[in-house]
Design a protein around this motif. Sequence first.
Motif, mmCIF file in Angstrom:
data_model
loop_
_atom_site.group_PDB
_atom_site.id
_atom_site.type_symbol
_atom_site.label_atom_id
_atom_site.label_comp_id
_atom_site.label_asym_id
_atom_site.label_seq_id
_atom_site.Cartn_x
_atom_site.Cartn_y
_atom_site.Cartn_z
ATOM 1 N N ARG A 116 0.795 -1.233 0.000
ATOM 2 C CA ARG A 116 0.000 0.000 0.000
ATOM 3 C C ARG A 116 0.828 1.283 0.000
ATOM 4 O O ARG A 116 0.468 2.234 -0.708
ATOM 5 C CB ARG A 116 -0.979 -0.013 1.179
ATOM 6 C CG ARG A 116 -2.116 -1.010 1.005
ATOM 7 C CD ARG A 116 -2.985 -1.112 2.244
ATOM 8 N NE ARG A 116 -2.233 -1.670 3.359
ATOM 9 C CZ ARG A 116 -2.737 -1.833 4.592
ATOM 10 N NH1 ARG A 116 -3.990 -1.473 4.835
ATOM 11 N NH2 ARG A 116 -2.004 -2.360 5.552
ATOM 12 N N ALA B 57 0.903 5.219 -3.925
ATOM 13 C CA ALA B 57 0.963 6.651 -4.222
ATOM 14 C C ALA B 57 2.204 6.986 -5.038
ATOM 15 O O ALA B 57 2.154 7.828 -5.944
ATOM 16 C CB ALA B 57 0.934 7.465 -2.923
ATOM 17 N N VAL C 130 -5.172 4.836 -4.571
ATOM 18 C CA VAL C 130 -4.483 5.140 -3.312
ATOM 19 C C VAL C 130 -5.490 5.214 -2.165
ATOM 20 O O VAL C 130 -5.265 4.651 -1.083
ATOM 21 C CB VAL C 130 -3.690 6.453 -3.439
ATOM 22 C CG1 VAL C 130 -3.150 6.894 -2.073
ATOM 23 C CG2 VAL C 130 -2.539 6.285 -4.430
#
Length: 198
Positions: free
Chosen positions: A8, A12, A91
């Motif tokens: 994760r 971004a 994101v």
Amino acid sequence: MNTATDPRPLLARATGQFASLVATVEPSRLDTPTPCSEFDIRALIGHVTGNTLAYALFAEGGSVEDEPGGIAKAPGGEWTAAYTAAGERLVAAGQGLDDNALDRMVNLGFATMPLRGALSAIVMEISAHTWDLHQALGGGHELDPELAVFSLAYARETLPPGRRGAPVPFEPVRPAPEGADAYGRLAAWLGREVPVDG
């Protein structure tokens, strides 16, 4: 790659890097070929936009049956805005997950895997196509090396040389030139012809 890795935090960085390159594309360059032989720049951006939205949907709890598929279209050719929005959705979907959700199994249509693997796969996908776009534009932008290192480790673990052809959408592994960076080695592992200086 450690399969317990949480992809994760890389979402971004991967989507932001691709969006930054898309923002540099002049309309006159959209028909330029890329190292991914089936895509020119326009189709490549559309493909990555569509896949980014698809994996956002999976992270949000949707299924392959909900995914429209195909190459995304950008209204009025506004590719930067379209991809930025897709990246932000991915994101946000990743940030909205609790840790246990990473072990939820998701059906991607061509494979079923834990969500952490699916999110690792989209980081790899975006990173590989970032290299494609970077090459098509003639280089000149420094790319985030950690994304390529992560993606190469994931590709080597999940896409061994014998796993090529349908339903795996990659060409046979090619040799990477001596001294190739992690992006070049990733591209070669996924079947791209990597130039000596790439």
